[in-house]
Design a protein around this motif. Structure first.
Motif, PDB file in Angstrom:
ATOM      1  N   GLY A  29       0.776  -1.234   0.000  1.00  0.00           N
ATOM      2  CA  GLY A  29       0.000   0.000   0.000  1.00  0.00           C
ATOM      3  C   GLY A  29       0.807   1.284   0.000  1.00  0.00           C
ATOM      4  N   LEU A  30       2.122   1.177  -0.252  1.00  0.00           N
ATOM      5  CA  LEU A  30       2.948   2.388  -0.270  1.00  0.00           C
ATOM      6  C   LEU A  30       2.791   3.153  -1.580  1.00  0.00           C
ATOM      7  CD1 LEU A  30       6.220   1.061   1.408  1.00  0.00           C
ATOM      8  CD2 LEU A  30       4.359   2.341   2.453  1.00  0.00           C
ATOM      9  N   VAL A  31       2.486   2.446  -2.650  1.00  0.00           N
ATOM     10  CA  VAL A  31       2.162   3.097  -3.924  1.00  0.00           C
ATOM     11  C   VAL A  31       0.790   2.604  -4.370  1.00  0.00           C
ATOM     12  CG1 VAL A  31       4.595   3.274  -4.567  1.00  0.00           C
ATOM     13  CG2 VAL A  31       3.234   1.352  -5.425  1.00  0.00           C
ATOM     14  N   THR A  32       0.130   3.385  -5.229  1.00  0.00           N
ATOM     15  CA  THR A  32      -1.211   3.013  -5.677  1.00  0.00           C
ATOM     16  C   THR A  32      -1.188   2.216  -6.974  1.00  0.00           C
ATOM     17  OG1 THR A  32      -1.398   5.129  -6.831  1.00  0.00           O
ATOM     18  CG2 THR A  32      -2.259   5.016  -4.590  1.00  0.00           C
ATOM     19  N   LYS A  33      -0.063   2.300  -7.695  1.00  0.00           N
ATOM     20  CA  LYS A  33      -0.023   1.623  -9.011  1.00  0.00           C
ATOM     21  C   LYS A  33       1.419   1.404  -9.445  1.00  0.00           C
ATOM     22  CE  LYS A  33      -2.172   2.108 -13.632  1.00  0.00           C
ATOM     23  NZ  LYS A  33      -3.112   0.982 -13.512  1.00  0.00           N
ATOM     24  N   VAL A  34       1.658   0.316 -10.139  1.00  0.00           N
ATOM     25  CA  VAL A  34       2.943   0.052 -10.780  1.00  0.00           C
ATOM     26  C   VAL A  34       2.724   0.207 -12.282  1.00  0.00           C
ATOM     27  CG1 VAL A  34       4.722  -1.660 -11.255  1.00  0.00           C
ATOM     28  CG2 VAL A  34       3.734  -1.501  -8.957  1.00  0.00           C
ATOM     29  N   ALA A  35       3.348   1.211 -12.877  1.00  0.00           N
ATOM     30  CA  ALA A  35       3.084   1.510 -14.291  1.00  0.00           C
ATOM     31  C   ALA A  35       4.200   2.391 -14.852  1.00  0.00           C
ATOM     32  CB  ALA A  35       1.734   2.216 -14.441  1.00  0.00           C
ATOM     33  N   TYR A  36       4.177   2.550 -16.178  1.00  0.00           N
ATOM     34  CA  TYR A  36       5.145   3.410 -16.849  1.00  0.00           C
ATOM     35  C   TYR A  36       4.633   4.854 -16.889  1.00  0.00           C
ATOM     36  CZ  TYR A  36       7.556  -0.829 -18.315  1.00  0.00           C
ATOM     37  OH  TYR A  36       8.240  -2.027 -18.320  1.00  0.00           O
ATOM     38  N   GLU A  37       5.539   5.761 -17.235  1.00  0.00           N
ATOM     39  CA  GLU A  37       5.181   7.179 -17.205  1.00  0.00           C
ATOM     40  C   GLU A  37       4.054   7.512 -18.186  1.00  0.00           C
ATOM     41  OE1 GLU A  37       7.351  11.558 -17.232  1.00  0.00           O
ATOM     42  OE2 GLU A  37       8.368   9.862 -18.158  1.00  0.00           O
ATOM     43  N   ASN A  38       4.065   6.875 -19.364  1.00  0.00           N
ATOM     44  CA  ASN A  38       3.002   7.169 -20.339  1.00  0.00           C
ATOM     45  C   ASN A  38       1.622   6.801 -19.783  1.00  0.00           C
ATOM     46  OD1 ASN A  38       4.127   4.370 -20.861  1.00  0.00           O
ATOM     47  ND2 ASN A  38       2.265   4.263 -22.103  1.00  0.00           N
ATOM     48  N   GLU A  39       1.580   5.761 -18.934  1.00  0.00           N
ATOM     49  CA  GLU A  39       0.312   5.363 -18.323  1.00  0.00           C
ATOM     50  C   GLU A  39      -0.141   6.387 -17.287  1.00  0.00           C
ATOM     51  OE1 GLU A  39       0.029   0.854 -17.689  1.00  0.00           O
ATOM     52  OE2 GLU A  39       2.208   1.195 -17.795  1.00  0.00           O
ATOM     53  N   VAL A  40       0.825   6.979 -16.586  1.00  0.00           N
ATOM     54  CA  VAL A  40       0.498   8.038 -15.622  1.00  0.00           C
ATOM     55  C   VAL A  40      -0.120   9.227 -16.354  1.00  0.00           C
ATOM     56  CG1 VAL A  40       1.387   9.565 -13.824  1.00  0.00           C
ATOM     57  CG2 VAL A  40       2.424   7.328 -14.167  1.00  0.00           C
ATOM     58  N   LYS A  41       0.461   9.557 -17.478  1.00  0.00           N
ATOM     59  CA  LYS A  41      -0.045  10.701 -18.245  1.00  0.00           C
ATOM     60  C   LYS A  41      -1.433  10.420 -18.803  1.00  0.00           C
ATOM     61  CE  LYS A  41       4.439  12.762 -19.172  1.00  0.00           C
ATOM     62  NZ  LYS A  41       5.465  13.172 -20.159  1.00  0.00           N
ATOM     63  N   GLU A  42      -1.718   9.158 -19.117  1.00  0.00           N
ATOM     64  CA  GLU A  42      -3.073   8.802 -19.533  1.00  0.00           C
ATOM     65  C   GLU A  42      -4.049   9.028 -18.383  1.00  0.00           C
ATOM     66  OE1 GLU A  42      -4.275   8.094 -22.502  1.00  0.00           O
ATOM     67  OE2 GLU A  42      -2.248   8.470 -23.263  1.00  0.00           O
ATOM     68  N   MET A  43      -3.612   8.722 -17.174  1.00  0.00           N
ATOM     69  CA  MET A  43      -4.453   8.942 -15.989  1.00  0.00           C
ATOM     70  C   MET A  43      -4.724  10.438 -15.806  1.00  0.00           C
ATOM     71  SD  MET A  43      -2.396   6.234 -13.547  1.00  0.00           S
ATOM     72  CE  MET A  43      -3.228   6.642 -12.012  1.00  0.00           C
ATOM     73  N   ILE A  44      -3.686  11.242 -16.057  1.00  0.00           N
ATOM     74  CA  ILE A  44      -3.849  12.691 -15.925  1.00  0.00           C
ATOM     75  C   ILE A  44      -4.785  13.223 -17.008  1.00  0.00           C
ATOM     76  CG2 ILE A  44      -2.639  14.921 -16.051  1.00  0.00           C
ATOM     77  CD1 ILE A  44      -0.203  13.554 -14.793  1.00  0.00           C
ATOM     78  N   ARG A  45      -4.672  12.687 -18.225  1.00  0.00           N
ATOM     79  CA  ARG A  45      -5.582  13.091 -19.309  1.00  0.00           C
ATOM     80  C   ARG A  45      -7.038  12.817 -18.914  1.00  0.00           C
ATOM     81  NH1 ARG A  45      -1.345  11.228 -22.681  1.00  0.00           N
ATOM     82  NH2 ARG A  45      -0.555  12.914 -24.029  1.00  0.00           N
TER      83      ARG A  45
END
Length: 585
Positions: free
Chosen positions: A256-272
Motif C-alpha cells: 500500500g505504499l504506492v497506488t499503481k505500478v506503471a510506466y510514465e506514459n500510463e500516468v499521463k493517460e491517468m492525468i488526461r
C-alpha cells in the motif's frame, strides 16, 4: 625547434577557442541578455498542470540561472524552497491549474524542508485539485513528500527505498596519522563532537547517543505522517521498514505504499482522464520554475522583512552558500530603519560557524527587537551558531524535524610540523618579541601553557553563549547548560526543553510576525538580502561552474573529502558549529 612547436600549438589552440567562443558562446550570451531585458512572463493556459521535478539540492533561495533554459541538463539543480512554497500556494487558488504532477529525481535536503513542501501540497489538495506522483527510483526523502499524493505510481522495474534512515560521518584521523598531522582540539561540552572526525576514527558513545536520539525522533515523525497519509497502521509500517519488505516495485503496491505500478506514459493517460482530454491531446504542463515567474507578490505599504540566513556562518560578506555577518548586518539594519517594515522574520538554515560572526549578528538582532517584533523561523537546520542567531528573537518557530540546539563551541589548531618536515622537507624557525607571539602557529605543537590559554578562551566563549541563551529564552543559565553541552535536538525535542516556542511552518512564522505587528489584514513579504542581478549571475555562473568542474575532474570520487579538508581554512577563531557534516539517507 620544440620551443617553436609549443608556441605554434598554443596559438592554434587560442584561435580555435576564439572561434568557438565567437560562434557558440557569444550568440548564446546575447540571447540571454536579450531575454533578460524582456518583461514577458510565461503564460498559464486553462486546464494546466503544475509540474514539479523533486530533485536536486534544496536551498532557501536560488538566484535566477541565466543558463537554465540554454543548458537544462548541464549541472546540479537547486530547488528554491521559499519560492516553491509560494508557488504551490498560488496554484491552489489559480483557476488555470487543475493539479500537480510530481516527478522524482534525487532530492537532497533536510527533512524539515521536505516537510514544508509536503504540508504545502497537503494544503493544495484542500482545493479539491489532484496530485499525481511518479518515479523510476523514489528515495525515502522523495517518498515522504510523495506520500500525500492521490496517486503514487512506481515504474515496474523501479525502486522504492523504504528501509529507515542512516546517519553517516566521515572521519579523517587515519588520513592525518598517515600525513603526520596532529589536530590540537579545544572544546566545551560532552556532545560537542564537531571535531571528532579529526582525532577519532569512530563515534564516541555520547555522539552515538545524541545522533541515535534525534535520528529516531525524525523517523518517528516520518512514519507517523506517512501512516496517516497512506492509511497504514503505524506498527505495520515500522515492520515494513525494519525488515525492508519492499524490495521490488510490486512489493510497494502490495503493502500500500504506492497506488499503481506503471510506466510514465500510463500516468499521463491517468492525468488526461482527470483533465477530460482525448488520448491524442497534449497536457499543458507548467514547469515550476516558469510558474514561479507568474506568481505576483502582494503589494502593501506594510512589510514583513524576511532575512534569509542560509549556509555556514563566516565573517565578511559571504557568498551564495554562506552567511556573511557583514551582509547580514546590512540587511537587518536596512529592515530596522525602514518605516514600511513593521516586523522581521529571521529565516535560519545554518549549521553554525564562526562564533564571532554569530555574535555580531546576534547584536544586530537585539537592536532590532527593541524597535519591532522579530520572529525566528528555523528551516532544516538551525544549530550552534544557527541557534545563536535564533535565541534573541521574541519567538522561535521550528519544524518538528528541524535539527537545532548544539549549544557549545570548539577551537582547533592543526600541528603541521611533522608533516612539513617528514613529508615535504620543510622546516620553520623564527624569533618573537613575546612568549606567546606565535601562539596560533601551525608549524609545531603547542605547549601546556599555550593550550591552557586557548582552552580558557573557549570556556569563556561557552559561558557567554549559555548566558545569552538563558537571557533570550528566559531561563536560568544552569537550566540552559542542562540541555546544552553541544547536544543536538530535533525541533520537537527542543520545544520540550524550552529551546523553541512553537512547532510550525515558515508561513506560520510570517503570520505570527504580522500579527505581533498588528498588520495581519494588510501586509506583504520582502526578502533580504537582495539576490544577484541577471548580469552578475551571467558572469559569476560561468566562473563558479568552471571552478567546480575543474575541482571535480581533478579529484574525482575524492572531491568531497578534499573539499571537507579545504573547508578547515574557513575555521577562523572559535567555532559555534554543528557537530559534523551529517548525511541522513
Amino acid at each position: 625547434m620544440s620551443f617553436f612547436k609549443s608556441v605554434l600549438s598554443t596559438i592554434t589552440a587560442l584561435i580555435i577557442f576564439c572561434v568557438i567562443f565567437l560562434f557558440i558562446f557569444v550568440p548564446a550570451i546575447v540571447g540571454i541578455i536579450v531575454a533578460s531585458g524582456s518583461d514577458e512572463v510565461p503564460s498559464v493556459e486553462s486546464n494546466s498542470v503544475l509540474y514539479i521535478n523533486l530533485s536536486g539540492m534544496i536551498s532557501e533561495r536560488v538566484p535566477e540561472d541565466p543558463f537554465a533554459e540554454l543548458f537544462p541538463d548541464s549541472g546540479d539543480a537547486k530547488l528554491a524552497l521559499l519560492k516553491t512554497l509560494e508557488s504551490i500556494e498560488a496554484a491552489k487558488y489559480d483557476d488555470n491549474i487543475e493539479g500537480i504532477y510530481l516527478e522524482h529525481g534525487y532530492v537532497s535536503g533536510g527533512y524539515a524542508a521536505l516537510d514544508e513542501i509536503r504540508l504545502a501540497i497537503l494544503d493544495f489538495k484542500e482545493s479539491g485539485k489532484f496530485v499525481y506522483s511518479y518515479g523510476e527510483y523514489i528515495s525515502e526523502a522523495n517518498y515522504y513528500v510523495a506520500s500525500v499524493a492521490d496517486e503514487i505510481v512506481l515504474n515496474p522495474i523501479g525502486t522504492l527505498e523504504f528501509n529507515g534512515l542512516n546517519a553517516s560521518i566521515t572521519f579523517y584521523k587515519g588520513l592525518f596519522d598517515k600525513l603526520d598531522i596532529e589536530a590540537q582540539i579545544f572544546r566545551v561540552g560532552t556532545y560537542k563532537s564537531a571535531v571528532e572526525p579529526y582525532f577519532r576514527k569512530d563515534m564516541s558513545d555520547a555522539n552515538k547517543e545524541q545522533v541515535g536520539s534525534f535520528v529516531n525522533d525524525i523517523y518517528d515523525h516520518f512514519l507517523k505522517n506517512v501512516s496517516e497519509s497512506r492509511n497504514i497502521e503505524l506498527n505495520r509500517l515500522r515492520e515494513i521498514s525494519n525488515q525492508m519488505l519492499v524490495r521490488k516495485a510490486d512489493d510497494a503496491a502490495e503493502f500500500g505504499l504506492v497506488t499503481k505500478v506503471a510506466y510514465e506514459n500510463e500516468v499521463k493517460e491517468m492525468i488526461r482522464t482527470e483533465l477530460d482530454l482525448k488520448n491524442d491531446e497534449k497536457i499543458n504542463f507548467v514547469n515550476l520554475s516558469n510558474y514561479m515567474q507568474t506568481v505576483e507578490s502582494d503589494y502593501s505599504s506594510n512589510k514583513v522583512a524576511v532575512i534569509v540566513a542560509d549556509g555556514e556562518i563566516i565573517s565578511g560578506s559571504g557568498d551564495l552558500e554562506t552567511v556573511g555577518s557583514e551582509k547580514f548586518v546590512k540587511a537587518i539594519k536596512k529592515a530596522r530603519e525602514s518605516k514600511r517594515v513593521k516586523a522581521v522574520v529571521i529565516r535560519v538554515n545554518s549549521p553554525g560557524g564562526s562564533m564571532l560572526a554569530s555574535d555580531v549578528m546576534w547584536n544586530e538582532i537585539m537592536l532590532t527587537k527593541k524597535e519591532k517584533p522579530v520572529i525566528a523561523s528555523m528551516s532544516a537546520v538551525a544549530a550552534s551558531g544557527g541557534y545563536y542567531m535564533a535565541m534573541p528573537c521574541d519567538t522561535i518557530v521550528a519544524q518538528p524535524m528541524t535539527i537545532t540546539g548544539s549549544i557549545g563551541i570548539y577551537g582547533m589548531i592543526p600541528n603541521l610540523g611533522d608533516f612539513l618536515e617528514n613529508k615535504l622537507g620543510i622546516t620553520n624557525d623564527g624569533v618573537s618579541t613575546g612568549e606567546f607571539s606565535d601562539l596560533y602557529r601551525v608549524s609545531s605543537a603547542l605547549n601546556d601553557h599555550e593550550r591552557n590559554i586557548i582552552q580558557t578562551s573557549v570556556e569563556r566563549g561557552y559561558e557567554m553563549f549559555t548566558k545569552k541563551a538563558a537571557e533570550g529564552r528566559n531561563m536560568t543559565q544552569d537550566a540552559i547548560k542542562a540541555v546544552a553541552s553541544g547536544r543536538v535536538w530535533t525541533g520537537s525535542q527542543a520545544k520540550e526543553r524550552g529551546l523553541v516556542d512553537i512547532l510550525g511552518t515558515y508561513n506560520d512564522a510570517v503570520e505570527l510576525a504580522a500579527a505581533k505587528a498588528g498588520i495581519s489584514d494588510d501586509y506583504a513579504v520582502k526578502y533580504y538580502p537582495q539576490l544577484k542581478s541577471k548580469w552578475e549571475e551571467i558572469f559569476s555562473t560561468v566562473l563558479e561552474e568552471t571552478e567546480t568542474r575543474i575541482f571535480n575532474k581533478n579529484y574525482g570520487q575524492m572531491a568531497k573529502f578534499v573539499d571537507a579538508i579545504k573547508q578547515l581554512e574557513k575555521y577562523q577563531g572559535i567555532q559555534a558549529r554543528m557537530p559534523y557534516e551529517l548525511e541522513l539517507k
